[in-house]
Design a protein around this motif. Structure first.
Motif, short mmCIF file in Angstrom:
data_model
loop_
_atom_site.label_atom_id
_atom_site.label_comp_id
_atom_site.label_asym_id
_atom_site.label_seq_id
_atom_site.Cartn_x
_atom_site.Cartn_y
_atom_site.Cartn_z
N PRO A 1 0.82 -1.22 0.00
CA PRO A 1 0.00 0.00 0.00
C PRO A 1 0.85 1.25 0.00
N GLU A 2 0.47 2.21 -0.84
CA GLU A 2 1.16 3.49 -0.84
C GLU A 2 0.69 4.35 0.32
N TYR A 3 -0.54 4.13 0.74
CA TYR A 3 -1.10 4.87 1.87
C TYR A 3 -1.33 3.88 3.02
N ASP A 4 -0.24 3.55 3.71
CA ASP A 4 -0.32 2.62 4.83
C ASP A 4 -0.67 3.38 6.11
N ASP A 5 -0.65 2.68 7.23
CA ASP A 5 -1.06 3.31 8.48
C ASP A 5 -0.17 4.51 8.83
N THR A 6 1.12 4.42 8.51
CA THR A 6 2.03 5.54 8.80
C THR A 6 1.66 6.75 7.96
N ALA A 7 1.43 6.52 6.67
CA ALA A 7 1.04 7.63 5.79
C ALA A 7 -0.27 8.24 6.23
#
Length: 264
Positions: A9-15
């Motif tokens: 995922p490019e938008y993971d939990d960190t992002a």
């Protein structure tokens, strides 16, 4: 609709944590609810069914229900982490019956013809390389008389990007497939949309981004670093510095789009 189907995922939990710290709870693109309101300005969304393409973590879909009176909003995204966050947000606000969130692969939209009164998108369509196929799908799922309203990050020209734009895209590290406002309008008209309008938002975001960078370097740094780590914040400061250059030059052009599906 993002092009990387099986990648990480490019938008993971960190992002998600980082972008929400910068842009607000439930928002993975700039401007918050105020910019959403500008995208749909003048439209009546009361009792309408809405598809939000690239819905992210759900803040916009819920805003369209709570603020604009939508009957039901369906959020669609290719990335599972944001869909899970959106579902949790809807449940926390008691809106599970009015908001649904669907994860699916890029490509044809998993909805029947003429399913929605409105198709909305906020800064997500830049991930889709084939603009003609994209707008053919959006046109297909809209009801006759329906409207497409979106904001999207664009480039001021088609063809070879400048070295500064290449540096910015590389710094983002995301699957950008940027095109010009002219190219988007052309794809919309080819799909069958009428009354297509384009509204340049570069002057607005050029100054907003400058403020975001100042916050990242100053008041927001400690909070963001506590959430995602200092190295992640430092990397994004460099990304914002690269983005500011192409905003200031005018090559990076956030833009609003709108078009209608004819009744006949």
């Amino acid at each position: 609709m993002i092009e990387t189907a099986d990648a990480e995922p490019e938008y993971d939990d960190t992002a998600i944590r980082f972008l929400e710290a910068l842009w607000g709870d439930g928002y993975l693109s700039p401007g918050g609810p105020e910019e959403v309101d500008r995208v749909v300005e003048g439209l009546s969304l009361h009792d309408k069914t809405i598809l939000d393409i690239g819905c992210g973590s759900g803040g916009i879909a819920l805003h369209l229900i709570e603020r604009h009176g939508a009957a039901h909003t369906t959020g669609f995204d290719v990335e599972q982490p944001v869909i899970e966050a959106a579902r949790q947000r809807a449940a926390a606000r008691g809106l599970e019956q009015k908001a649904s969130f669907i994860q699916g692969p890029p490509g044809p939209l998993p909805f029947a013809d003429r399913s929605f009164d409105v198709v909305f998108s906020k800064d997500a369509l830049l991930h889709v390389p084939d603009k003609d196929a994209l707008f053919a799908e959006i046109f297909r799922v809209l009801k006759p008389g329906g409207v497409f309203a979106a904001s999207n990050w664009m480039v001021g020209h088609d063809g070879e990007p400048s070295p500064e734009m290449k540096a910015y895209v590389a710094a983002e590290g995301l699957s950008f497939a940027m095109a010009s406002p002219v190219r988007y309008a052309q794809a919309m008209r080819s799909a069958g949309f009428t009354h297509v309008t384009v509204r340049d938002r570069n002057p607005w975001y050029r100054e907003v981004a400058r403020g975001e960078l100042a916050r990242l370097k100053g008041a927001l740094y400690a909070q963001a670093a506590a959430a995602v780590g200092a190295a992640y914040v430092d990397k994004n400061i460099k990304t914002w510095e690269a983005m500011q250059k192409v905003l200031d030059s005018g090559e990076h052009r956030p833009t609003h789009l709108r078009g209608w599906k004819p009744v006949g």
